[in-house]
Each structure stands twice: as C-alpha cells, then as structure tokens.
Design an enzyme around this catalytic site. Sequence first.
Site, mmCIF file in Angstrom:
data_model
loop_
_atom_site.group_PDB
_atom_site.id
_atom_site.type_symbol
_atom_site.label_atom_id
_atom_site.label_comp_id
_atom_site.label_asym_id
_atom_site.label_seq_id
_atom_site.Cartn_x
_atom_site.Cartn_y
_atom_site.Cartn_z
ATOM 1 N N GLU A 24 0.803 -1.224 0.000
ATOM 2 C CA GLU A 24 0.000 0.000 0.000
ATOM 3 C C GLU A 24 0.842 1.284 0.000
ATOM 4 O O GLU A 24 0.345 2.350 0.369
ATOM 5 C CB GLU A 24 -0.937 0.017 1.210
ATOM 6 C CG GLU A 24 -2.018 -1.049 1.157
ATOM 7 C CD GLU A 24 -3.105 -0.767 2.176
ATOM 8 O OE1 GLU A 24 -4.175 -0.296 1.787
ATOM 9 O OE2 GLU A 24 -2.857 -1.014 3.375
ATOM 10 N N HIS A 58 -0.443 5.761 7.542
ATOM 11 C CA HIS A 58 -1.603 4.926 7.213
ATOM 12 C C HIS A 58 -1.818 3.976 8.378
ATOM 13 O O HIS A 58 -0.920 3.217 8.722
ATOM 14 C CB HIS A 58 -1.384 4.141 5.924
ATOM 15 C CG HIS A 58 -2.411 3.064 5.724
ATOM 16 N ND1 HIS A 58 -3.765 3.310 5.808
ATOM 17 C CD2 HIS A 58 -2.289 1.732 5.486
ATOM 18 C CE1 HIS A 58 -4.422 2.183 5.617
ATOM 19 N NE2 HIS A 58 -3.555 1.203 5.429
ATOM 20 N N HIS A 72 -11.549 -0.146 6.667
ATOM 21 C CA HIS A 72 -10.124 -0.443 6.537
ATOM 22 C C HIS A 72 -9.280 0.338 7.553
ATOM 23 O O HIS A 72 -8.585 -0.249 8.362
ATOM 24 C CB HIS A 72 -9.711 -0.140 5.093
ATOM 25 C CG HIS A 72 -8.249 -0.307 4.799
ATOM 26 N ND1 HIS A 72 -7.735 -0.130 3.530
ATOM 27 C CD2 HIS A 72 -7.201 -0.624 5.569
ATOM 28 C CE1 HIS A 72 -6.427 -0.335 3.556
ATOM 29 N NE2 HIS A 72 -6.074 -0.632 4.785
ATOM 30 N N HIS A 112 -4.668 1.431 10.894
ATOM 31 C CA HIS A 112 -5.905 0.643 10.996
ATOM 32 C C HIS A 112 -6.488 0.811 12.401
ATOM 33 O O HIS A 112 -7.147 -0.104 12.895
ATOM 34 C CB HIS A 112 -5.629 -0.842 10.749
ATOM 35 C CG HIS A 112 -5.006 -1.151 9.416
ATOM 36 N ND1 HIS A 112 -4.210 -2.243 9.213
ATOM 37 C CD2 HIS A 112 -5.073 -0.513 8.217
ATOM 38 C CE1 HIS A 112 -3.801 -2.270 7.941
ATOM 39 N NE2 HIS A 112 -4.300 -1.220 7.327
HETATM 40 MN MN MN Z 1 -3.991 -0.893 5.178
#
Ligand code: MN
Length: 275
Positions: A116, A135, A205, A137
């Site tokens: 990603e 990024h 996500h 979660h």
């Molecule tokens: Mn991810």
Amino acid sequence: MAHTLHIRRGGRIILLVIGIAISVFAARAAPAQQAPASAGPVSQQLIDDLVAANRILADQGVLDGWGHVSVRHPLDPNRYLLSRSRAPELVTADDIMEFDLDSNPVDAKGRDLYSERFIHGEIYKTRPDVMAVVHSHAPALIPFGITKTPLQPVYHRSAFISAGVPVFEIRERGGMTDMLIRDRALGHALADALGDHPAALMRGHGAVIVGPSIQRVVGRSIFLPLSATLQLQAAALGGQVTYLDAEEARKIEAREGYGLARSWEAWKRKAMAKP
Ligand code: MN
C-alpha cells in the site's frame, strides 16, 4: 518487372532491418522502468525520527503489523522515505528506503515493499504542504468509516479535524476490491478524497493522516483514535454533546506544534526502550 520485384525485395529487407533495430532498441530501452535516482543522503536525525515514529505509533497501539509512516525527502519533494515491508515496532534505520512519487524504490536490494505504499506517493503528489504521512488501521476509527456518524473535534487534542474528516469509499473508484490501495490509481483516488484535509477515513479499513512534520503527524495519529473513543463515550452518555467551536479549534490549531516536543520526547523514550 524483374527490376520492380528486386526493389520490393530490397524494401522488405530494409524494413526487416529497421524492425530488428527497433526491437533491439526497445529491449535495451525496456529497463527505462529502471530504478529512479536517489535525491541524496538525509541526516541521521531524520532517519532516527522516522524510526522513532514507527516505534511510537506501534507502542501507542495506533499501528498494528500493517500500518506505515513516511516522510518526504528534505532535498527533493519528488522522493519520500518509508520502511521496507516490516512491522512498525521492529523497524530500524537499515529498513528505511527511498521512493519516487510513483512509489518505485530507488534501490530495492531485493527487499519486500509495502503493497500500500501508493498511499504515500499519491498524497505527496497532490499535497505539496504535506511532509509526513501515516496509514493506520486504528480500531477506534473504524465505526466512523462504516456509519453515517461523522468524527467530531471533541477535545482540544483533536482540534485539527474541525473542518471534518472525509470518508473514502473504495467501491466508488475501484468497485469490489480486497480494500487495499494496491496501485497508483487507487492511491490517487484516496488522495482525491483526502483533499486538503489533515485526515481521511478509509471505509472498512482504516485511515490516512497527514501533517507538516513527522512529529505533527505522529501526534495527530495518536490523538485521532483517542478522540473517536471519547466521542463514542460521550454519545453513550446520551443527551446533547458539545464539540469544539470552529473558532476554538482555530485558536488551538495556531499553537498545535507548541509543547509537542515534550510529548515526543516521552513517547520516544518509552517506545525506544523496548527491545
Ligand atoms: Mn492498510
């Protein structure tokens, strides 16, 4: 007649030779998919800060084994630094790699890359003000990406989301996917959804959080899920909830960087003390 035929044959041979020449050239030019050039070495301080950011966000429960944090290259806005594919709590200076904004590594050295990573490259492309990207979660954020209840700035540490947190719906741009930002197109779609906001939720996500420095983006990434938890708790109490006013948020925001060094030092010492 024979003369014409001879010319035609000659023409074919010439075409054949040109054809071979083109394919040889194309074969040679193919590694034009070559690794991008490095923008040059960065300070040990910046590498140390990026390693610390990985460890801190893992220690604070913001990043699990899959999240990541990057910083824009200080010498070239078209490069960024990100770890090889590794759990953030294990990242060391040796794991830090350089990428261009298409998320091609400068020198992969056979290492695995985060699938990603396009999140980072595409946001750096569209947001010249952004110097660091996370990024995550973080579980506390997930409910706000899958319902119609927007995240609110519930306390002074989350004043930075006063202008709202957009939700990226991957189905709108990618149809049915495995939810991951696996290519530049999806990364660009996410950057689009982020717009000029400091954070965006990714439905089902996680989230992407951006900032003008590693320290600021780490602070925002820690305080955003805390704020989400507090919002849920306030809602559970029932009755009317008072959020920060836009003017209050602006006044806090004007001083967001102040005092952060104090938290950074404490977060870093705790995270780096772990084996
Ligand atoms: Mn991810």
